[in-house]
Design a protein around this motif. Structure first.
Motif, PDB file in Angstrom:
ATOM      1  N   SER A 186       0.849  -1.188   0.000  1.00  0.00           N
ATOM      2  CA  SER A 186       0.000   0.000   0.000  1.00  0.00           C
ATOM      3  C   SER A 186       0.880   1.232   0.000  1.00  0.00           C
ATOM      4  O   SER A 186       2.024   1.194   0.471  1.00  0.00           O
ATOM      5  CB  SER A 186      -0.895   0.006   1.243  1.00  0.00           C
ATOM      6  OG  SER A 186      -1.484   1.276   1.434  1.00  0.00           O
ATOM      7  N   ASN A 191      -0.702   4.410  -7.770  1.00  0.00           N
ATOM      8  CA  ASN A 191      -1.257   5.324  -6.767  1.00  0.00           C
ATOM      9  C   ASN A 191      -1.711   6.666  -7.309  1.00  0.00           C
ATOM     10  O   ASN A 191      -1.950   7.607  -6.533  1.00  0.00           O
ATOM     11  CB  ASN A 191      -0.229   5.539  -5.647  1.00  0.00           C
ATOM     12  CG  ASN A 191       1.046   6.185  -6.149  1.00  0.00           C
ATOM     13  OD1 ASN A 191       1.038   6.956  -7.110  1.00  0.00           O
ATOM     14  ND2 ASN A 191       2.165   5.901  -5.498  1.00  0.00           N
ATOM     15  N   LYS A 221       2.262  -3.045   6.251  1.00  0.00           N
ATOM     16  CA  LYS A 221       2.492  -3.020   4.805  1.00  0.00           C
ATOM     17  C   LYS A 221       3.961  -2.736   4.485  1.00  0.00           C
ATOM     18  O   LYS A 221       4.515  -3.285   3.523  1.00  0.00           O
ATOM     19  CB  LYS A 221       1.583  -1.974   4.152  1.00  0.00           C
ATOM     20  CG  LYS A 221       0.108  -2.364   4.136  1.00  0.00           C
ATOM     21  CD  LYS A 221      -0.118  -3.632   3.335  1.00  0.00           C
ATOM     22  CE  LYS A 221      -1.580  -3.950   3.151  1.00  0.00           C
ATOM     23  NZ  LYS A 221      -1.822  -5.166   2.324  1.00  0.00           N
TER      24      LYS A 221
END
Length: 246
Positions: free
Chosen positions: A146, A240, A163
């Motif tokens: 992430s 992202n 993460k």
């Protein structure tokens, strides 16, 4: 034009494969020729729907229920996949949870739970599939992280830390297994349009320079690219929308 199937004959295990990013990855790998083990924890009906969609493509697929945060269950899962489809060639460690907490509210129990589900599960799965990969001289490890690992994110310190650990895990495997035909990489999404994002009221598309949430398909495409590439290892592919730039 004949359909391209560069992953024909390969067996993929996708944890958390019944919904969201995992579902998209399972379908995308199947479109490229892979047979797919769809891992799930609770929603057997959703997992069966993914299996049906894959078998309609002419690929083999089976659903396997397991809590991958429990090492013993992972061992049984991988053994069942081996028996049902064959040894795992491609592991996509996607299973995870996001429980938003403020700095004031997050507890040690929250932290331990995040590490167990988001990080330990990936380690257990990798360790379980690696013996077959090393014997066969081929393997792809893909860990779904992430942007929280890179920027801290909006879920909480427990989530960000869990993460971030996936990046270290991938780096170690990449450094030590490259000469054995095994790659290890990370895909780090941010604000992908899934239940996990829609259930977080803090998540807003204007966080991202592109001004919209990402799609499951955009994320799955990066996983497929890593599964097909023998030269890229030890890398983080950021999906992202420009929130974190390297």
């Amino acid at each position: 034009m004949a359909e391209e199937t560069p992953l024909a004959g390969k067996v993929a295990l996708v944890t958390g494969g019944s919904r969201g990013i995992g579902r998209g990855v399972a379908l995308a790998l199947a479109r490229r020729g892979a047979d797919v083990a769809v891992g799930y924890r609770g929603n057997a009906a959703a997992a069966r729907e993914v299996v049906e969609a894959i078998t309609e493509m002419g690929r083999r697929a089976l659903a396997f229920g397991a809590d991958v945060s429990v090492e013993a269950q992972v061992g049984r899962l991988v053994a069942a996949v081996r028996e049902g489809l064959g040894p795992v060639d491609i592991l996509v460690a996607n299973a995870g949870v996001a429980s938003p907490r403020s700095i004031a509210d997050v507890t040690g129990e929250d932290f331990a739970a995040a590490l167990s589900v988001n990080l330990c599960s990936a380690f257990y799965c990798a360790q379980a599939v690696l013996p077959d990969m090393r014997r066969r001289g081929f393997g792809r490890l893909v860990f779904i992280s992430s942007v929280a690992a890179q920027r801290g994110g909006i879920v909480g310190p427990h989530y960000a830390a869990s993460k971030a650990g996936l990046h270290g895990l991938a780096h170690f495997y990449a450094a030590h297994l490259a000469k054995e035909g095994i790659t290890a990489n990370v895909v780090a999404p941010a604000l992908i349009s899934t239940d996990m994002v829609s259930d977080n009221p803090v998540a807003k598309p204007d966080f991202l320079p592109v001004g919209r949430f990402g799609t499951v398909e955009e994320t799955a495409a990066m996983v497929v690219a890593l599964a097909e590439n023998a030269f890229v290892t030890g890398q983080t592919v950021s999906v992202n929308g420009g929130w974190y730039m390297t």
